[in-house]
Design a protein around this motif. Structure first.
Motif, mmCIF file in Angstrom:
data_model
loop_
_atom_site.group_PDB
_atom_site.id
_atom_site.type_symbol
_atom_site.label_atom_id
_atom_site.label_comp_id
_atom_site.label_asym_id
_atom_site.label_seq_id
_atom_site.Cartn_x
_atom_site.Cartn_y
_atom_site.Cartn_z
ATOM 1 N N UNK A 252 1.736 3.340 -17.186
ATOM 2 C CA UNK A 252 0.586 3.069 -17.048
ATOM 3 C C UNK A 252 0.217 2.257 -15.774
ATOM 4 N N UNK A 253 1.224 1.371 -15.210
ATOM 5 C CA UNK A 253 0.877 0.578 -14.135
ATOM 6 C C UNK A 253 1.948 0.748 -13.060
ATOM 7 N N UNK A 254 2.353 2.083 -13.007
ATOM 8 C CA UNK A 254 3.408 2.420 -11.799
ATOM 9 C C UNK A 254 2.407 3.076 -10.788
ATOM 10 N N UNK A 255 2.997 3.015 -9.456
ATOM 11 C CA UNK A 255 2.284 3.749 -8.325
ATOM 12 C C UNK A 255 2.040 5.375 -8.800
ATOM 13 N N UNK A 256 0.908 5.748 -8.765
ATOM 14 C CA UNK A 256 -0.247 5.290 -8.031
ATOM 15 C C UNK A 256 -1.284 4.784 -9.145
ATOM 16 N N UNK A 257 -1.070 4.698 -10.345
ATOM 17 C CA UNK A 257 -1.897 3.844 -11.259
ATOM 18 C C UNK A 257 -1.847 2.569 -11.206
ATOM 19 N N UNK A 258 -0.981 1.809 -10.644
ATOM 20 C CA UNK A 258 -0.979 0.449 -10.762
ATOM 21 C C UNK A 258 0.132 0.228 -9.665
ATOM 22 N N UNK A 259 0.403 -1.087 -9.422
ATOM 23 C CA UNK A 259 1.344 -1.757 -8.326
ATOM 24 C C UNK A 259 2.314 -2.382 -8.890
ATOM 25 N N UNK A 260 2.753 -1.938 -10.210
ATOM 26 C CA UNK A 260 4.221 -2.768 -10.862
ATOM 27 C C UNK A 260 5.394 -2.196 -10.331
ATOM 28 N N UNK A 261 5.633 -0.925 -9.974
ATOM 29 C CA UNK A 261 6.685 -0.386 -9.357
ATOM 30 C C UNK A 261 6.385 0.830 -8.440
ATOM 31 N N UNK A 262 7.420 1.433 -7.684
ATOM 32 C CA UNK A 262 7.421 2.448 -7.000
ATOM 33 C C UNK A 262 6.483 2.612 -5.799
ATOM 34 N N UNK A 263 6.006 1.554 -5.261
ATOM 35 C CA UNK A 263 5.065 1.573 -4.035
ATOM 36 C C UNK A 263 5.709 2.242 -3.197
ATOM 37 N N UNK A 264 5.242 3.076 -2.448
ATOM 38 C CA UNK A 264 5.954 3.901 -1.270
ATOM 39 C C UNK A 264 6.366 3.144 -0.164
ATOM 40 N N UNK A 265 7.487 3.683 0.402
ATOM 41 C CA UNK A 265 7.939 2.951 1.625
ATOM 42 C C UNK A 265 6.920 3.099 2.820
ATOM 43 N N UNK A 266 6.484 2.063 3.117
ATOM 44 C CA UNK A 266 5.410 2.178 4.016
ATOM 45 C C UNK A 266 5.406 0.793 5.135
ATOM 46 N N UNK A 267 6.032 0.770 6.152
ATOM 47 C CA UNK A 267 6.449 -0.390 7.005
ATOM 48 C C UNK A 267 5.292 -0.733 7.671
ATOM 49 N N UNK A 268 5.064 -2.025 7.989
ATOM 50 C CA UNK A 268 5.927 -3.155 7.206
ATOM 51 C C UNK A 268 5.540 -3.299 5.758
ATOM 52 N N UNK A 269 6.496 -3.752 5.021
ATOM 53 C CA UNK A 269 6.258 -3.801 3.495
ATOM 54 C C UNK A 269 4.951 -4.492 3.120
ATOM 55 N N UNK A 270 4.047 -4.152 2.094
ATOM 56 C CA UNK A 270 3.016 -4.704 1.692
ATOM 57 C C UNK A 270 3.178 -6.362 1.255
ATOM 58 N N UNK A 271 2.436 -7.143 1.206
ATOM 59 C CA UNK A 271 2.485 -8.643 0.989
ATOM 60 C C UNK A 271 2.406 -8.589 -0.660
ATOM 61 N N UNK A 272 2.153 -9.687 -1.147
ATOM 62 C CA UNK A 272 1.981 -9.944 -2.664
ATOM 63 C C UNK A 272 0.911 -9.237 -3.369
ATOM 64 N N UNK A 273 1.301 -8.917 -4.392
ATOM 65 C CA UNK A 273 0.126 -8.145 -5.149
ATOM 66 C C UNK A 273 -1.391 -9.103 -5.216
ATOM 67 N N UNK A 274 -1.164 -10.519 -5.328
ATOM 68 C CA UNK A 274 -2.388 -11.306 -4.918
ATOM 69 C C UNK A 274 -3.154 -11.101 -3.603
#
Length: 370
Positions: A252-274
């Protein structure tokens, strides 16, 4: 040689038959076709896996570590020459089948004077089937059928995220030698294109790449199947948001339903969830919803447990997500525009009174009766 020509001719005949069976992809989308028309419409999943009948004629050049690559694109103005009068750019991301290529231009035609100083940009994310069917060059970017809409890497030597295509478009539009009067960029998408736009609003760096250009960016998210949530909360049966019980749906919270895991490789890496949440809530976002896009078993509807956790229909999920972001921050300016009586059609959505308001700021949405 004769056999290869015969195969090529057969392929062209097949593509022509597919094109005829679903009507002209350049002038309307499949959801606009009347059931009484006699035209056979493929189920969306089947259509997604067939080659597109039309490839955009223009090319967007993208430099990568693996060399120079190209993406099919249509631009309503010549963006190699100064366009002094252009004050607005509307980038339209087509839907999952990659065929609704003129919905932005069609909406601009109907908007009239409100869209006169606008350039419409429509990229097309192709698949390996598309590239092979149209005998395109090896340097044409291509993605998996389910990959481009969620920012995954292309399936070629470049291996770049589809989000980097929008980064490049933003970079082109920020060129003051070409667009000295540009004030607004609108990134809009319908269905899978809407998913793409909302995901990009969370991760994308296009706004940061605008540099010193004083350009306002708006995101228009139209009728996506699901939304990217920023926390583990989901609406319960009463519409109250609470932490979701993951034991009933671990995805339920994995990409792209959420940000828990599997965020795509997209440089530069995203910051914190907050950081991502704070930035997203500051964005100018319009959730453009068709009130008739309300079938729980509609064609192309995501019926996974992660999707069902967001609501029963596209319309219900959109209303719930709007309530969710306002619960996170009651002071945000994000809002819903409703296209009354309209279902799952990019052409009808963007051409509606509220669609034209979202794309071009044309008045009338508050009192719209579609």
């Amino acid at each position: 040689m004769y056999r290869s020509r015969r195969v090529a001719c057969s392929l062209l005949v097949f593509l022509g038959a597919v094109s005829a069976s679903i009507a002209s992809a350049e002038t309307q989308d499949l959801k606009s076709i009347s059931p009484d028309s006699g035209i056979r419409v493929m189920p969306e999943r089947e259509l997604v896996n067939t080659p597109v009948p039309v490839v955009q004629k223009g090319r967007l050049d993208i430099e990568t570590r693996s060399g120079d690559f190209e993406l099919p694109i249509a631009v309503s103005r010549d963006w190699t020459k100064p366009q002094d009068d252009v004050t607005r750019a509307v980038i339209v991301i087509p839907g999952w089948p990659r065929r609704d290529l003129r919905s932005g231009e069609h909406a601009a035609e109907l908007a009239g004077a409100a869209a006169r100083a606008t350039v419409i940009v429509t990229p097309q994310f192709l698949t390996a089937r598309d590239v092979a069917a149209h005998n395109l060059a090896d340097n044409i970017l291509r993605w998996g059928e389910d990959d481009w809409k969620v920012g995954k890497p292309s399936q070629d030597a470049a291996a770049i995220s589809s989000f980097q295509v929008v980064d490049e478009i933003f970079h082109r539009l920020a060129d003051r030698a070409i667009f000295p009067s540009l004030k607004t960029i609108v990134l809009a998408g319908h269905s899978a294109g809407g998913q793409f736009v909302q995901d990009y609003a969370v991760l994308g760096r296009g706004e940061a790449d605008l540099g010193d250009a004083l350009v306002h960016v708006r995101y228009v998210v139209a009728n996506p199947a699901t939304y990217l949530y920023l926390t583990d909360e989901r609406p319960d049966s009463n519409g109250v948001f609470a932490p979701f019980n993951a034991t009933s749906c671990r995805a339920f919270n994995r990409w792209n339903y959420g940000l828990q895991a599997d965020i795509p490789a997209y440089s530069p890496r995203p910051g914190s969830i907050d950081e991502l949440k704070t930035r997203y809530l500051r964005r100018d976002i319009i959730y453009l919803l068709g009130t008739a896009d309300n079938a729980p078993d509609g064609d192309g509807q995501d019926q996974s447990c992660a999707a069902e956790a967001q609501g029963a229909t596209r319309y219900a999920r959109g209303r719930a997500f709007d309530a969710y972001v306002h619960a996170l921050d009651p002071h945000i300016t994000q809002r819903v525009y409703e296209a009354r009586g309209i279902g799952h059609s990019s052409y009808r959505m963007f051409s509606s009174v509220c669609g034209q308001a979202a794309l071009f700021d044309k008045p009338g949405c508050d009192s719209a009766s579609e």
